[in-house]
Motif scaffolding. Structure first.
Motif, PDB file in Angstrom:
ATOM      1  N   ARG A   1      43.027  80.875 -42.924  1.00 23.34           N
ATOM      2  CA  ARG A   1      41.937  81.669 -42.349  1.00 23.34           C
ATOM      3  C   ARG A   1      40.743  80.775 -42.018  1.00 23.34           C
ATOM      4  O   ARG A   1      40.119  80.927 -40.958  1.00 23.34           O
ATOM      5  CB  ARG A   1      41.507  82.780 -43.304  1.00 23.34           C
ATOM      6  CG  ARG A   1      42.326  84.023 -43.189  1.00 23.34           C
ATOM      7  CD  ARG A   1      41.718  85.167 -44.000  1.00 23.34           C
ATOM      8  NE  ARG A   1      42.800  85.916 -44.598  1.00 23.34           N
ATOM      9  CZ  ARG A   1      43.328  85.699 -45.792  1.00 23.34           C
ATOM     10  NH1 ARG A   1      42.843  84.778 -46.571  1.00 23.34           N
ATOM     11  NH2 ARG A   1      44.336  86.414 -46.222  1.00 23.34           N
TER      12      ARG A   1
ATOM     13  N   LYS B   1      48.677  89.142 -47.307  1.00 25.49           N
ATOM     14  CA  LYS B   1      48.217  90.501 -47.028  1.00 25.49           C
ATOM     15  C   LYS B   1      49.205  91.527 -47.586  1.00 25.49           C
ATOM     16  O   LYS B   1      48.819  92.479 -48.264  1.00 25.49           O
ATOM     17  CB  LYS B   1      48.060  90.708 -45.526  1.00 25.49           C
ATOM     18  CG  LYS B   1      47.687  92.120 -45.154  1.00 25.49           C
ATOM     19  CD  LYS B   1      47.598  92.295 -43.661  1.00 25.49           C
ATOM     20  CE  LYS B   1      47.291  93.756 -43.338  1.00 25.49           C
ATOM     21  NZ  LYS B   1      47.205  93.963 -41.901  1.00 25.49           N
TER      22      LYS B   1
ATOM     23  N   GLU C   1      51.297  90.128 -36.238  1.00 27.74           N
ATOM     24  CA  GLU C   1      51.475  91.417 -36.916  1.00 27.74           C
ATOM     25  C   GLU C   1      51.542  92.559 -35.907  1.00 27.74           C
ATOM     26  O   GLU C   1      52.345  93.479 -36.053  1.00 27.74           O
ATOM     27  CB  GLU C   1      50.339  91.653 -37.901  1.00 27.74           C
ATOM     28  CG  GLU C   1      50.485  92.938 -38.684  1.00 27.74           C
ATOM     29  CD  GLU C   1      49.363  93.127 -39.683  1.00 27.74           C
ATOM     30  OE1 GLU C   1      49.622  93.739 -40.723  1.00 27.74           O
ATOM     31  OE2 GLU C   1      48.240  92.653 -39.429  1.00 27.74           O
ATOM     32  N   GLN C   2      50.711  92.519 -34.881  1.00 30.07           N
ATOM     33  CA  GLN C   2      50.701  93.585 -33.883  1.00 30.07           C
ATOM     34  C   GLN C   2      51.987  93.614 -33.077  1.00 30.07           C
ATOM     35  O   GLN C   2      52.523  94.679 -32.798  1.00 30.07           O
ATOM     36  CB  GLN C   2      49.499  93.426 -32.946  1.00 30.07           C
ATOM     37  CG  GLN C   2      48.189  93.772 -33.607  1.00 30.07           C
ATOM     38  CD  GLN C   2      46.992  93.445 -32.727  1.00 30.07           C
ATOM     39  OE1 GLN C   2      47.098  92.731 -31.736  1.00 30.07           O
ATOM     40  NE2 GLN C   2      45.832  93.965 -33.103  1.00 30.07           N
TER      41      GLN C   2
ATOM     42  N   LEU D   1      49.842  86.577 -43.424  1.00 29.13           N
ATOM     43  CA  LEU D   1      50.536  87.867 -43.454  1.00 29.13           C
ATOM     44  C   LEU D   1      51.237  88.090 -44.790  1.00 29.13           C
ATOM     45  O   LEU D   1      51.226  89.212 -45.328  1.00 29.13           O
ATOM     46  CB  LEU D   1      51.542  87.956 -42.303  1.00 29.13           C
ATOM     47  CG  LEU D   1      50.901  88.019 -40.910  1.00 29.13           C
ATOM     48  CD1 LEU D   1      51.967  87.923 -39.827  1.00 29.13           C
ATOM     49  CD2 LEU D   1      50.076  89.279 -40.755  1.00 29.13           C
TER      50      LEU D   1
ATOM     51  N   LYS E   1      47.050  88.090 -36.813  1.00 33.46           N
ATOM     52  CA  LYS E   1      46.866  89.476 -36.362  1.00 33.46           C
ATOM     53  C   LYS E   1      47.735  89.768 -35.147  1.00 33.46           C
ATOM     54  O   LYS E   1      48.350  90.836 -35.047  1.00 33.46           O
ATOM     55  CB  LYS E   1      45.390  89.713 -36.041  1.00 33.46           C
ATOM     56  CG  LYS E   1      45.044  91.140 -35.798  1.00 33.46           C
ATOM     57  CD  LYS E   1      43.543  91.319 -35.675  1.00 33.46           C
ATOM     58  CE  LYS E   1      43.207  92.799 -35.602  1.00 33.46           C
ATOM     59  NZ  LYS E   1      41.775  93.020 -35.617  1.00 33.46           N
TER      60      LYS E   1
END
Length: 140
Positions: free
Chosen positions: A62, A116, A74-75, A113, A71
Motif C-alpha cells: 500500500r 483484506k 478485486e473489481q 487482497l 482494487k
C-alpha cells in the motif's frame, strides 16, 4: 467448566471493549457485534483488525502505491477481461517506489487482497462453517 468458559468469554469481551474505547474505535455497530458474540473466536475476529502488528507485506505494498491495482483486480475478479493482468500491472511498475517488475506489482496487489480477506469476519465464518463438519480431533 461451562461457567469458566462463560467467564473467560465475558472477561475477553470487556478487555476488547476497553481497548477499543481507549483507541476511540468503539463504534455503535462494533459495540453491538461485541455484545452479540457468542464464542471467543467471534470476539477475536472483531478485535483482529485493531491489534498492533508488525508491518505486513500488504502494508508495504500500500505504501508503494499498489492499492489502486489491488482494487482494480478485486473489481474485475473472475470476470473475463480483454486486458492481461500483466498489462494492467505494468503501469504500476515504479523503480523509485521499489517496484521493479510486473511480477512484484502483482504480488503486492495479491498481498493487499489476501490481507483484506483474511481480516474479513464473514470470510472467516464461512471458512469455519465449511471446514467444521469435516474436522476431527484425535489424541494418542
Amino acid at each position: 467448566r461451562g461457567l469458566q468458559r462463560v467467564d473467560a468469554l465475558e472477561a475477553r469481551r470487556i478487555r476488547v471493549a476497553l481497548a477499543l474505547h481507549r483507541r476511540e474505535a468503539l463504534t455503535d455497530p462494533l459495540r453491538a457485534a461485541l455484545l452479540q458474540a457468542a464464542v471467543l473466536e467471534e470476539i477475536e475476529d472483531l478485535w483482529a483488525p485493531f491489534k498492533s502488528k508488525k508491518q505486513t507485506r500488504a502494508q508495504l505494498a500500500r505504501e508503494r502505491g499498489l492499492g489502486p491495482l489491488a482494487k482494480l483486480i478485486e473489481q474485475v475478479g473472475g470476470k473475463s477481461s480483454w486486458t492481461a493482468p500483466e498489462a494492467v500491472a505494468a503501469s504500476s511498475v515504479d523503480e523509485a517506489k521499489g517496484i521493479v517488475s510486473v511480477r512484484e506489482a502483482l504480488a503486492g496487489a495479491r498481498d493487499i487482497l489476501a490481507e483484506k480477506y483474511a481480516q474479513s469476519n464473514d470470510v472467516k465464518q464461512r471458512a469455519r462453517d465449511m471446514l467444521e463438519p469435516h474436522a476431527s480431533l484425535s489424541s494418542r
